[in-house]
Design an enzyme around this catalytic site. Sequence first.
Site, PDB file in Angstrom:
ATOM      1  N   ALA A   1      58.877  13.331   1.855  1.00 15.71           N
ATOM      2  CA  ALA A   1      59.097  13.560   0.425  1.00 15.71           C
ATOM      3  C   ALA A   1      60.538  13.280   0.011  1.00 15.71           C
ATOM      4  O   ALA A   1      60.789  12.856  -1.116  1.00 15.71           O
ATOM      5  CB  ALA A   1      58.714  14.995   0.061  1.00 15.71           C
TER       6      ALA A   1
ATOM      7  N   GLN B   1      55.405  20.972  -1.564  1.00 12.98           N
ATOM      8  CA  GLN B   1      55.001  22.366  -1.325  1.00 12.98           C
ATOM      9  C   GLN B   1      53.669  22.715  -1.987  1.00 12.98           C
ATOM     10  O   GLN B   1      53.133  23.795  -1.759  1.00 12.98           O
ATOM     11  CB  GLN B   1      56.089  23.317  -1.836  1.00 12.98           C
ATOM     12  CG  GLN B   1      57.412  23.226  -1.093  1.00 12.98           C
ATOM     13  CD  GLN B   1      57.336  23.746   0.329  1.00 12.98           C
ATOM     14  OE1 GLN B   1      56.350  24.355   0.736  1.00 12.98           O
ATOM     15  NE2 GLN B   1      58.380  23.515   1.118  1.00 12.98           N
TER      16      GLN B   1
ATOM     17  N   ALA C   1      53.726  14.985   5.244  1.00 18.05           N
ATOM     18  CA  ALA C   1      52.605  15.393   6.090  1.00 18.05           C
ATOM     19  C   ALA C   1      52.869  16.695   6.822  1.00 18.05           C
ATOM     20  O   ALA C   1      51.954  17.493   7.046  1.00 18.05           O
ATOM     21  CB  ALA C   1      52.293  14.286   7.100  1.00 18.05           C
TER      22      ALA C   1
ATOM     23  N   CYS D   1      66.435  22.184   4.412  1.00 18.07           N
ATOM     24  CA  CYS D   1      67.352  21.070   4.176  1.00 18.07           C
ATOM     25  C   CYS D   1      68.732  21.554   3.728  1.00 18.07           C
ATOM     26  O   CYS D   1      69.689  20.789   3.696  1.00 18.07           O
ATOM     27  CB  CYS D   1      66.775  20.131   3.118  1.00 18.07           C
ATOM     28  SG  CYS D   1      65.268  19.311   3.671  1.00 18.07           S
TER      29      CYS D   1
END
Length: 394
Positions: free
Chosen positions: A81, A188, A209, A334
């Site tokens: 993403a 999400q 994924a 992240c």
Amino acid sequence: MKPEKYTMPQTPIIYLDAASTTPCSDEVIQEMLEFSKSTFGNPSSSHLMGRLARCAICESTSTIAKLLGCRTSELIFTSGATESNNIVILGSTKPHQGSNIIVCPIDHKSTLAAAEELERRNIEVRKMRVTSNGRVDIDHLSSLLDERSTLLSISYVNSEIGTFQNLKEIRLALNKNPHTLFHVDAAQALGKIPINLKKLGVDCASFSAHKIGGPKGIGILYASQSAISRLQPLTFGGGQSPLRSGTLPTQLIVGFGAAARRIQLQNNRDSWNAASQRRTAILEIFKAYKIPYLTNSPRFKSTPHILNITITGIQAETLISHLGHVCISSGSACNAHDLRPSHVITGIGHDMKRATSSIRLSFTSDTDIDLIRNGAEVICKTISALSQTSHRSN
């Protein structure tokens, strides 16, 4: 210097960080193994091994398209993403156009950092206001839109507090600006909220994924036929797709397809209720241990798979470092290298003190509920111990 070796703890790990990543199912691993070891051809090759790989990719793409309610031609495989978000944001406009894009200030850093790069290229970035529960202020959003707005990007489900947006309401606000691309980061949302991209009326959407029991390193960018023609590619080469070149990783795509099949078999209402029971179980244990906390995830308008709470008087990172075999987070994985407080918690109106004491517990609807209760008890006992130590030192 030799790299430090890490040994697994003897106590079984209790994993409550599913919003960061999820384990691959046995079915996913088995299918990936075949295309890593025996049927390993390059899907761009015309020989038998290549054709077998291409067939597997086509089958997986069809499965994912069915899950998302779109055409296979509208799906572009990416590394995840983050890359999908970057392709849309960085490819949506050019510096000389005098255009602007609109983003949500509490979204994932892959969106916000890409928007900051556009600002360095002298492209205006406008930020929509959000309410205290993390939802978009539609009136303010409408005031930001004009004829120069090329893109509106927002997360369908916030990765830290679980708030989901009313995409149909946002789509209505965009009706007066048909030239503005509507992009959602749905990483999400997949597997938590039923998704039909055509019915939602979005132009682009990003997925990973590994959020649904698939492998890391593979994602998808959905781009409608009209959106593909309006976005600028960031990479060039083999022409595997209009927006992204590079050899397709067959085994990862097959793994994504296998994970998508598992999602298709789920009953969405049952999964939602199961996650709600797990969230309730955690809060009941916190109350039983008399742990003072404040809830940052709204009771309504949020997915039950994510629970963000503030532990009064305890620094989140201190708590996490003392948990040992229980895995939780203080926000998006992240952002783990960034020691600043969560931009999401401050972005919905809370102060820095509350942000630095906020933790996120996340799980899937099939995470063992007894395991969740055990994890919550360990967390509560650790909080109590840290509180006693703090009182003694004071």
